[in-house]
Motif scaffolding. Sequence first.
Motif, mmCIF file in Angstrom:
data_model
loop_
_atom_site.group_PDB
_atom_site.id
_atom_site.type_symbol
_atom_site.label_atom_id
_atom_site.label_comp_id
_atom_site.label_asym_id
_atom_site.label_seq_id
_atom_site.Cartn_x
_atom_site.Cartn_y
_atom_site.Cartn_z
ATOM 1 N N VAL A 195 83.266 49.423 42.592
ATOM 2 C CA VAL A 195 83.647 50.082 41.338
ATOM 3 C C VAL A 195 85.090 50.588 41.318
ATOM 4 N N ASP A 229 95.085 48.723 29.024
ATOM 5 C CA ASP A 229 94.012 49.427 29.725
ATOM 6 C C ASP A 229 93.586 48.674 30.986
ATOM 7 N N ARG A 232 96.260 49.252 33.693
ATOM 8 C CA ARG A 232 96.782 50.588 34.007
ATOM 9 C C ARG A 232 96.759 50.840 35.513
ATOM 10 N N ILE A 233 95.691 50.422 36.187
ATOM 11 C CA ILE A 233 95.588 50.681 37.622
ATOM 12 C C ILE A 233 96.512 49.783 38.456
ATOM 13 N N ARG A 289 78.179 48.373 29.826
ATOM 14 C CA ARG A 289 79.385 49.198 29.683
ATOM 15 C C ARG A 289 79.170 50.328 28.690
ATOM 16 N N TRP A 292 76.887 52.966 30.176
ATOM 17 C CA TRP A 292 77.615 53.784 31.156
ATOM 18 C C TRP A 292 78.476 54.830 30.467
ATOM 19 N N PHE B 220 77.220 52.563 39.073
ATOM 20 C CA PHE B 220 77.803 53.135 37.857
ATOM 21 C C PHE B 220 78.029 54.644 37.996
ATOM 22 N N ALA B 223 81.506 55.194 39.350
ATOM 23 C CA ALA B 223 82.632 54.593 38.633
ATOM 24 C C ALA B 223 83.425 55.692 37.936
ATOM 25 N N ALA B 224 84.739 55.612 38.020
ATOM 26 C CA ALA B 224 85.573 56.695 37.496
ATOM 27 C C ALA B 224 86.598 56.158 36.493
ATOM 28 N N SER B 225 87.728 56.837 36.382
ATOM 29 C CA SER B 225 88.656 56.531 35.294
ATOM 30 C C SER B 225 89.303 55.148 35.424
ATOM 31 N N GLY B 226 89.553 54.690 36.666
ATOM 32 C CA GLY B 226 90.123 53.357 36.834
ATOM 33 C C GLY B 226 89.168 52.289 36.299
ATOM 34 N N PHE B 227 87.897 52.444 36.662
ATOM 35 C CA PHE B 227 86.853 51.540 36.175
ATOM 36 C C PHE B 227 86.738 51.626 34.653
ATOM 37 N N ARG B 228 86.788 52.825 34.134
ATOM 38 C CA ARG B 228 86.661 53.019 32.681
ATOM 39 C C ARG B 228 87.714 52.205 31.928
ATOM 40 N N ASP B 229 88.966 52.303 32.378
ATOM 41 C CA ASP B 229 90.037 51.602 31.675
ATOM 42 C C ASP B 229 89.950 50.094 31.883
ATOM 43 N N PHE B 230 89.665 49.686 33.118
ATOM 44 C CA PHE B 230 89.580 48.268 33.449
ATOM 45 C C PHE B 230 88.489 47.580 32.639
ATOM 46 N N THR B 231 87.421 48.309 32.345
ATOM 47 C CA THR B 231 86.263 47.683 31.693
ATOM 48 C C THR B 231 86.125 48.056 30.219
ATOM 49 N N ARG B 232 87.098 48.755 29.673
ATOM 50 C CA ARG B 232 86.962 49.119 28.253
ATOM 51 C C ARG B 232 86.738 47.876 27.401
ATOM 52 N N ILE B 233 87.477 46.793 27.694
ATOM 53 C CA ILE B 233 87.362 45.589 26.868
ATOM 54 C C ILE B 233 86.060 44.827 27.125
ATOM 55 N N ALA B 234 85.306 45.226 28.152
ATOM 56 C CA ALA B 234 83.988 44.597 28.365
ATOM 57 C C ALA B 234 82.972 45.112 27.349
#
Lengths: 295, 295
Positions: A195, A229, A232-233, A289, A292, B220, B223-234
């Motif tokens: 993750v 987005d 960003r990382i 998603r 979550w 899940f 999962a933190a903020s990096g995951f949140r941004d990476f997967t927003r488009i999912a």
Amino acid sequence: MSRGEAARPAFGKILIFGVGLIGGSFALALKAAADVAEVVGFGRSADSLNEALALGIIDRIGIDPALEVGDADLVLVAAPVGATGDILARIAPGLGPRTIVTDAGSTKSDVVAAARAALGERIGQFVPAHPIAGAENSGAAAARVDLYRGRKVVLTPLAENPVAAVDRVRAAWVACGAEVRELSPQRHDEVFAAVSHLPHLLSFALVHDLALRDERDTFFTYAASGFRDFTRIAASHPEMWRDICLANHEALLVELDRYRAELDDLRVALASGDGERLQQVFAVARSARRAWQQS
Amino acid sequence: MSRGEAARPAFGKILIFGVGLIGGSFALALKAAADVAEVVGFGRSADSLNEALALGIIDRIGIDPALEVGDADLVLVAAPVGATGDILARIAPGLGPRTIVTDAGSTKSDVVAAARAALGERIGQFVPAHPIAGAENSGAAAARVDLYRGRKVVLTPLAENPVAAVDRVRAAWVACGAEVRELSPQRHDEVFAAVSHLPHLLSFALVHDLALRDERDTFFTYAASGFRDFTRIAASHPEMWRDICLANHEALLVELDRYRAELDDLRVALASGDGERLQQVFAVARSARRAWQQS
């Protein structure tokens, strides 16, 4: 004032190695909770230490770790994971019998191995931990009293840890406002490979591939909010992420291979025009998603 | 009031197919700029059309496209890319000689092919366009007068387009506050495969892989903020992205294969403990990502 003395803080002296965002925010939060009598800071940079002193994050700059650690209640190693072993080796000779040591590293199996090597039979005094509070800024100036409020902190206790030692570390993080969980070191590393570490690797890879193209400017011109987005990382620290990837390479390779198999599957669907399969994958992802996000 | 009449709007009658976020925001912005006399809406859902009417996005609900298009100045097809050909086939019989047709699709080569098939020798009246204004919400209620302000709109003119037709479409988007660029349809699709379609595919793939695990809840949970941004488009629309991936599968396969080679390279570095290579890739990515953010 016969009974008017202030409540005694839970911790007397605390040593913090690395007085940046992670260590500095820990110190500020404990001080705000009146849970610590004195914070002594150590670090590689005199500028950072002086800044932390000026900001009230630490009370003194430490000189000799082995000398200071004898009567310390708690030691927090908030340095890059690759440096944890060296720091522990420096404090080991002076480690008092009541001192509890913890860390803030993003990987745990490697840190535990380094701690075993450095502390030997005193390994029971080391309670590994990982506060999940990444941030784009770093350094003492970025430290915030509320960084850990509502954030998760994962403890990965060792078989040798006395319950009381784990409880003390938990209490410190609870005083910072964090929600404390427990995993084994190995499980921690597997979960975070999936993750956190893999998403970072994937994001770096995408931007790297674009950055090396002759026409990269054209590509970047049309990148929009989805790209912003997703990547960003990819602006994270290269050295820090190199160390995390190397330290957790076993679990990360497992995750990377799973992911490559997933891409192979999507490639087949794309190449054969299998819209049903694509939609199925996308719908499962979207549903997970959204669930979550709302949890 | 001998000279007191209001300035005549640049566009008389406009037809909009699909009165959701994209088409609705276009109508609102043109109306705010007093650049259109009448907006007639078409769509598959009576509810959406009634909502758009109630919100003042359209002035009337259209009944027969072939009948309305004869004296229309502009037609915007803001429907899923897979539906564009059918819509164009329905208006083709009644298309007036001065009517300009444009679209808002995320892919262009396939839309151009569908337009050629539907419009035949009148293809010169079709000016393909792609406003880059994705948003998480959809529907008429999500339409905003300022959606396109400062956003890029890519025109992909055809050899058959009269310059005046391209200018008219550009003027409409400029009136909406957009920054208008031009690319060939093929180049458009290559660029967006790299900076938009591939990231979506990669993000869907990551969440899909996690979602199918027995222990997905554990994953899940951490999962933190990096995951949140990476997967927003999912969390994007599965059907819309299925259609985009299928429509642009050629360019997307090229990008996917480049990316898989990049991952193969990183896998070698990880497995061999090549920290120097990892750091190099991460540093190039970070530098490019930061330069992009600031541009």
